[in-house]
Each structure stands twice: as C-alpha cells, then as structure tokens.
Design a protein around this motif. Sequence first.
Motif, mmCIF file in Angstrom:
data_model
loop_
_atom_site.group_PDB
_atom_site.id
_atom_site.type_symbol
_atom_site.label_atom_id
_atom_site.label_comp_id
_atom_site.label_asym_id
_atom_site.label_seq_id
_atom_site.Cartn_x
_atom_site.Cartn_y
_atom_site.Cartn_z
ATOM 1 N N MET A 1 -8.486 1.722 -9.741
ATOM 2 C CA MET A 1 -7.940 0.280 -9.762
ATOM 3 C C MET A 1 -8.378 -0.417 -10.624
ATOM 4 N N GLU A 2 -7.145 -1.046 -11.178
ATOM 5 C CA GLU A 2 -7.327 -1.754 -12.504
ATOM 6 C C GLU A 2 -7.487 -3.264 -12.146
ATOM 7 N N VAL A 211 -12.348 -4.898 -3.920
ATOM 8 C CA VAL A 211 -12.638 -4.046 -4.913
ATOM 9 C C VAL A 211 -13.924 -3.533 -5.052
ATOM 10 N N LEU A 224 -7.418 0.175 -0.093
ATOM 11 C CA LEU A 224 -6.660 0.013 -1.615
ATOM 12 C C LEU A 224 -7.296 0.761 -2.632
ATOM 13 N N GLN A 225 -8.616 0.836 -2.361
ATOM 14 C CA GLN A 225 -9.726 1.599 -3.314
ATOM 15 C C GLN A 225 -9.216 3.050 -3.297
ATOM 16 N N HIS A 227 -6.319 4.137 -3.209
ATOM 17 C CA HIS A 227 -4.810 4.373 -3.906
ATOM 18 C C HIS A 227 -5.042 4.721 -5.390
ATOM 19 N N HIS A 229 -3.043 4.205 -7.942
ATOM 20 C CA HIS A 229 -2.378 3.113 -8.803
ATOM 21 C C HIS A 229 -2.392 1.778 -8.393
ATOM 22 N N VAL A 230 -3.395 0.787 -8.464
ATOM 23 C CA VAL A 230 -3.538 -0.299 -7.874
ATOM 24 C C VAL A 230 -3.934 -1.134 -9.223
ATOM 25 N N THR A 231 -3.054 -2.319 -9.109
ATOM 26 C CA THR A 231 -3.378 -3.470 -10.238
ATOM 27 C C THR A 231 -3.708 -4.672 -9.258
ATOM 28 N N VAL A 232 -4.818 -5.254 -9.619
ATOM 29 C CA VAL A 232 -5.330 -6.542 -8.819
ATOM 30 C C VAL A 232 -5.441 -7.541 -10.083
#
Length: 261
Positions: A1-2, A211, A224-225, A227, A229-232
């Motif tokens: 996660m970014e 996050v 979502l942690q 997944h 490829h996640v962009t927050v």
Amino acid sequence: MEVVIQDDAGELGRLGAKAVIDTLANTPDAVLGLATGSSPVSIYDAVAAAVAAGSVSLARSSAFTLDEYVGLPPGHPQSYRSVILRDFVDKVDLDPGRLHTPDGAAADIPAACAAYEGQIADAGGIDLQILGIGADGHVAFNEPGSSLASRTRIKTLTQQTRVDNARFFDGDVDAVPSHCVTQGVGTIMQARHLLLIASGRHKAQAVHQLVEGPITAMWPASVLQLHPHVTVLVDRAAASRLQLTDYYRDAFANKPDWQGF
C-alpha cells in the motif's frame, strides 16, 4: 500500500488523474471503476482537462460504477448513474454506452446483481478502481459489518449514511432510499489497481484504520491492506491520525522515477 500525503488537497486530484492517464497510456481500452461522491471529483475534473487538451482519450475505454440506490426511477437526478454522467462522463470522450451501472430498479435485484458481476468478468475485470472512504470506514456501500468476501448485492444503508446523503435530497432524510445495490468488498478487491482518495479531518480515523489498523469488518476498507496494488491519496487533515506520516512522506519523495503509480 502506497500512502501519498499532500498539503494541497488540489494536488490529490492531479495525482489521481495521473494514475488514470498512465493507465490509459499503457492500456487504451482500460476498464475503469468509477466512484461517486465528492472525493473523486477533483480527479475527474483533472482527467476532463487532459481530455480537452488532447493529451488523453477514453474513447476506447469502458467503465463500471460501484453502486446505485434501490427504488429511484430511471433518470432521477440523484441516481448514481445520473451523478457520474454529470460529474465525469459528460465531460470526457467516454461512450455513455460503455458506462455500466448496477440496476437499482430491477424487478429481480439478486439476478441483476449476478448479471453485474458477469458484466465485469466479461469485460476482463477492472484495471483501475477509484474509491472514496466513508467516515465510518465504508467503501462503496459496504457498511461496517459487511462481509470482506462479499460480491455485488443489495445492502441496507445505515441511518448515518442516509443522514449524510440527505444534503443531496434537499435535506430530506426520508427521501434518501433505505437500500442500495453495491459491488461487494470481494468484487472491489479483484480490481488490478485500487486508487483511494480522501480529504478532511472527518476522514482521519477511517484513513488510520484503513492504513494502520487491524483488518476487520468493522472498518471494511481495512481489507485493502491485503491488495497487492493500492494507492491512498490523502491531504494533511485526513492523514492527521497516521502514525508513520514521516515514513510515507519520505517514501514518496524518494520514489524511483520508473516506478510510477
């Protein structure tokens, strides 16, 4: 996660649009997942500006929305199909015939939900899914307590969600439908890239749980942690409860140019 933290909330829209534009540059016929609500509007406006400038085209792409109210007549101004047409599709060169939305007016809601899952699968899945997050951690209309493996289905809205959305119905909470059709958490997790945008201090606790919190159905977005490829994208206020803020800023500042989003 970014996690990308920006002091200027307007910059979030530019960065989000870059993710969309980069996706379309690599895959001109990309399948986009579109969220309604106020958070993604800055992304849509920046993409629309790029389309107007001739630097990107959505003519070969298609799109799926996350959710729809149950019971609103077709064409109702607050149906999410109407909203996404106003906020995005009417401003770009995406063919409205390639915009897919859940059918909240179907006579057989379960069958319509299954059909929507089939449409997504037939399209090859979603390449880039844009998301917002509710103050209680809901994603799409997956309210707290939702199954983290759920698929597209009918959901009962919480009273708080109906109160929050009453502003779109002239302040009349009774006019806000009690039910919706929504992509499930499991459906959302199958998209290849998840792009979530949030701003404002009222989203800070939800962003922290998303996050840095435990993965739990009480904060559905926390899954979502898992997944790859996640962009927050968050502004300073929405990031105010994060514990690793300095690390997130350093990681983004020192990100290799080749990595992209």
